[in-house]
Enzyme design. Structure first.
Site, PDB file in Angstrom:
ATOM      1  N   ASP A  54      19.163  -1.686 -17.374  1.00 55.25           N
ATOM      2  CA  ASP A  54      18.221  -2.745 -17.752  1.00 55.25           C
ATOM      3  C   ASP A  54      17.515  -2.416 -19.068  1.00 55.25           C
ATOM      4  O   ASP A  54      17.299  -1.245 -19.387  1.00 55.25           O
ATOM      5  CB  ASP A  54      17.192  -2.935 -16.621  1.00 55.25           C
ATOM      6  CG  ASP A  54      16.498  -4.284 -16.678  1.00 55.25           C
ATOM      7  OD1 ASP A  54      16.965  -5.179 -17.422  1.00 55.25           O
ATOM      8  OD2 ASP A  54      15.484  -4.449 -15.988  1.00 55.25           O
TER       9      ASP A  54
ATOM     10  N   HIS B  93      23.066  -5.990 -25.741  1.00 54.50           N
ATOM     11  CA  HIS B  93      24.174  -5.792 -24.792  1.00 54.50           C
ATOM     12  C   HIS B  93      25.285  -4.978 -25.457  1.00 54.50           C
ATOM     13  O   HIS B  93      25.874  -4.091 -24.845  1.00 54.50           O
ATOM     14  CB  HIS B  93      24.718  -7.143 -24.317  1.00 54.50           C
ATOM     15  CG  HIS B  93      23.715  -7.969 -23.562  1.00 54.50           C
ATOM     16  ND1 HIS B  93      22.894  -7.434 -22.591  1.00 54.50           N
ATOM     17  CD2 HIS B  93      23.385  -9.288 -23.642  1.00 54.50           C
ATOM     18  CE1 HIS B  93      22.111  -8.404 -22.109  1.00 54.50           C
ATOM     19  NE2 HIS B  93      22.389  -9.524 -22.729  1.00 54.50           N
TER      20      HIS B  93
ATOM     21  N   LEU C 124      36.497  10.858 -11.856  1.00 60.39           N
ATOM     22  CA  LEU C 124      35.319  10.031 -11.551  1.00 60.39           C
ATOM     23  C   LEU C 124      35.781   8.670 -11.072  1.00 60.39           C
ATOM     24  O   LEU C 124      36.698   8.083 -11.638  1.00 60.39           O
ATOM     25  CB  LEU C 124      34.459   9.855 -12.816  1.00 60.39           C
ATOM     26  CG  LEU C 124      33.217   8.962 -12.677  1.00 60.39           C
ATOM     27  CD1 LEU C 124      32.129   9.654 -11.861  1.00 60.39           C
ATOM     28  CD2 LEU C 124      32.660   8.565 -14.056  1.00 60.39           C
TER      29      LEU C 124
HETATM   30  C1  IPE Z   1      19.298  -6.648 -12.962  1.00 63.47           C
HETATM   31  O1  IPE Z   1      18.549  -6.813 -14.117  1.00 63.47           O
HETATM   32  C2  IPE Z   1      20.747  -6.993 -13.214  1.00 63.47           C
HETATM   33  C3  IPE Z   1      21.494  -6.078 -14.070  1.00 63.47           C
HETATM   34  C4  IPE Z   1      21.030  -5.017 -14.644  1.00 63.47           C
HETATM   35  C5  IPE Z   1      22.875  -6.421 -14.263  1.00 63.47           C
HETATM   36  P1  IPE Z   1      17.776  -8.177 -14.453  1.00 63.47           P
HETATM   37  O2  IPE Z   1      17.159  -7.979 -15.796  1.00 63.47           O
HETATM   38  O3  IPE Z   1      18.693  -9.320 -14.297  1.00 63.47           O
HETATM   39  O4  IPE Z   1      16.680  -8.244 -13.307  1.00 63.47           O
HETATM   40  P2  IPE Z   1      15.216  -8.868 -13.281  1.00 63.47           P
HETATM   41  O5  IPE Z   1      15.372 -10.316 -13.617  1.00 63.47           O
HETATM   42  O6  IPE Z   1      14.405  -8.158 -14.307  1.00 63.47           O
HETATM   43  O7  IPE Z   1      14.715  -8.607 -11.894  1.00 63.47           O
HETATM   44  C1  IPE Z   2      20.308  -5.700 -18.732  1.00 59.44           C
HETATM   45  O1  IPE Z   2      19.470  -5.997 -19.790  1.00 59.44           O
HETATM   46  C2  IPE Z   2      21.667  -6.347 -18.853  1.00 59.44           C
HETATM   47  C3  IPE Z   2      21.894  -7.465 -17.933  1.00 59.44           C
HETATM   48  C4  IPE Z   2      21.076  -7.871 -17.014  1.00 59.44           C
HETATM   49  C5  IPE Z   2      23.155  -8.157 -18.058  1.00 59.44           C
HETATM   50  P1  IPE Z   2      18.600  -7.331 -19.840  1.00 59.44           P
HETATM   51  O2  IPE Z   2      19.417  -8.383 -20.534  1.00 59.44           O
HETATM   52  O3  IPE Z   2      18.109  -7.699 -18.500  1.00 59.44           O
HETATM   53  O4  IPE Z   2      17.412  -6.858 -20.776  1.00 59.44           O
HETATM   54  P2  IPE Z   2      15.853  -7.189 -20.619  1.00 59.44           P
HETATM   55  O5  IPE Z   2      15.464  -6.868 -19.217  1.00 59.44           O
HETATM   56  O6  IPE Z   2      15.684  -8.623 -20.945  1.00 59.44           O
HETATM   57  O7  IPE Z   2      15.199  -6.277 -21.606  1.00 59.44           O
HETATM   58 MG    MG Z   3      16.451  -7.200 -17.448  1.00 61.99          MG
END
Ligand code: IPE
Ligand code: IPE
Ligand code: MG
Length: 247
Positions: A24, A41, A135
């Site tokens: 995240d 990403h 792994l």
């Molecule tokens: C969880 O992160 C999903 C992934 C890392 C793939 P999100 O960014 O989607 O979750 P919330 O919305 O902060 O709970």
């Molecule tokens: C995690 O990063 C990747 C996915 C959920 C696909 P985010 O896109 O949720 O990044 P933030 O949380 O907005 O920083």
């Molecule tokens: Mg996120």
């Protein structure tokens, strides 16, 4: 520094067999730099390599990465297509290197919701890496813990309704086999980057007694040192599983 942490954890009381990661913070990483979210990403792919190579070095058996949740389908179409394009590029570009490293890749989730090109790329990486023994890498895509549980319940209820299974036979073992993760042991350690203190519908059944480590680092900045630090933190924990501590 990295080798110091690696040496420390190798001298410690055993590494987690299975590490799961909620990757995240990509969007925040991009925003901090005035870049579009997809740039975060893209940068996050480097961190995936770090996590994989760090896991091999640390002697982890299974690494499970949460890459895209069922709820993430509600993001803007442009972000979803950027994520799917990155996933396809990762599968196509990295499969040979992963095979060379002995990584066996499995993709788990509602794969029927993915576009044909994405499906083909996923099938390709799973076929190329099959049999890798260094792994096991699980990529969770279009995954939600509640959806996974519901699917298992539906499958078992159907078997029972058709007289192929007695309801009283449905125990932990039978239920676990019906999950996407059937046959994979529960995670010992969960890492969620970016400091968010929640599970976000990830592996709800499997995380029952998992140790949790939540560093502030945003996913694109995550390195193998962060992985080693998480394992060192894990080695300090006392896992009790509801029992009293051994004295
Ligand atoms: C969880 O992160 C999903 C992934 C890392 C793939 P999100 O960014 O989607 O979750 P919330 O919305 O902060 O709970
Ligand atoms: C995690 O990063 C990747 C996915 C959920 C696909 P985010 O896109 O949720 O990044 P933030 O949380 O907005 O920083
Ligand atoms: Mg996120």
């Amino acid at each position: 520094m990295a080798s110091d942490l690696l040496q420390q954890l190798q001298a410690g009381p055993g590494v987690p067999g299975h590490i799961a990661v909620i990757m995240d913070g990509n969007g925040r990483w991009a925003r901090q730099r005035g870049l579009p979210r997809h740039a975060g990403h893209r940068e996050g792919m480097k961190a995936v390599r770090e996590a994989v190579e760090g896991s091999i070095k640390a002697g982890i058996d299974i690494l499970t990465l949460f890459a895209f949740s069922t709820e993430n389908w509600q993001r803007p179409a442009s972000e979803i297509s950027a994520l799917m394009a990155l996933l396809e590029a990762y599968a196509r570009k990295e499969k040979e290197e992963l095979r060379r490293q002995g990584v066996e890749v499995r993709v788990l989730g509602e794969l029927d919701r993915l576009a044909p090109d994405t499906r083909r790329a996923i099938d390709g990486i799973m076929e190329t890496t099959e049999g890798g023994e260094a792994l096991r890498l699980n990529l969770m895509i279009s995954y939600s813990g509640r959806e996974e549980i519901l699917r298992a319940v539906r499958a078992l209820a159907t078997e029972a309704a058709e007289g192929r299974r007695k309801p009283e036979e449905i125990d932990h073992k039978v239920f676990e086999k019906a999950l996407f993760t059937g046959g994979i042991p529960d995670p010992d350690l969960l890492i969620r980057t970016s400091g968010e203190l929640r599970i976000s519908n990830f592996m709800l059944w499997q995380l029952a007694y998992t140790e949790i480590h939540i560093p502030p680092v945003l996913w694109p900045d995550f390195t193998r040192q962060d992985l080693f630090a998480a394992v060192l933190d894990y080695q300090k924990r006392e896992r009790r599983f509801g029992r009293v501590a051994a004295s």
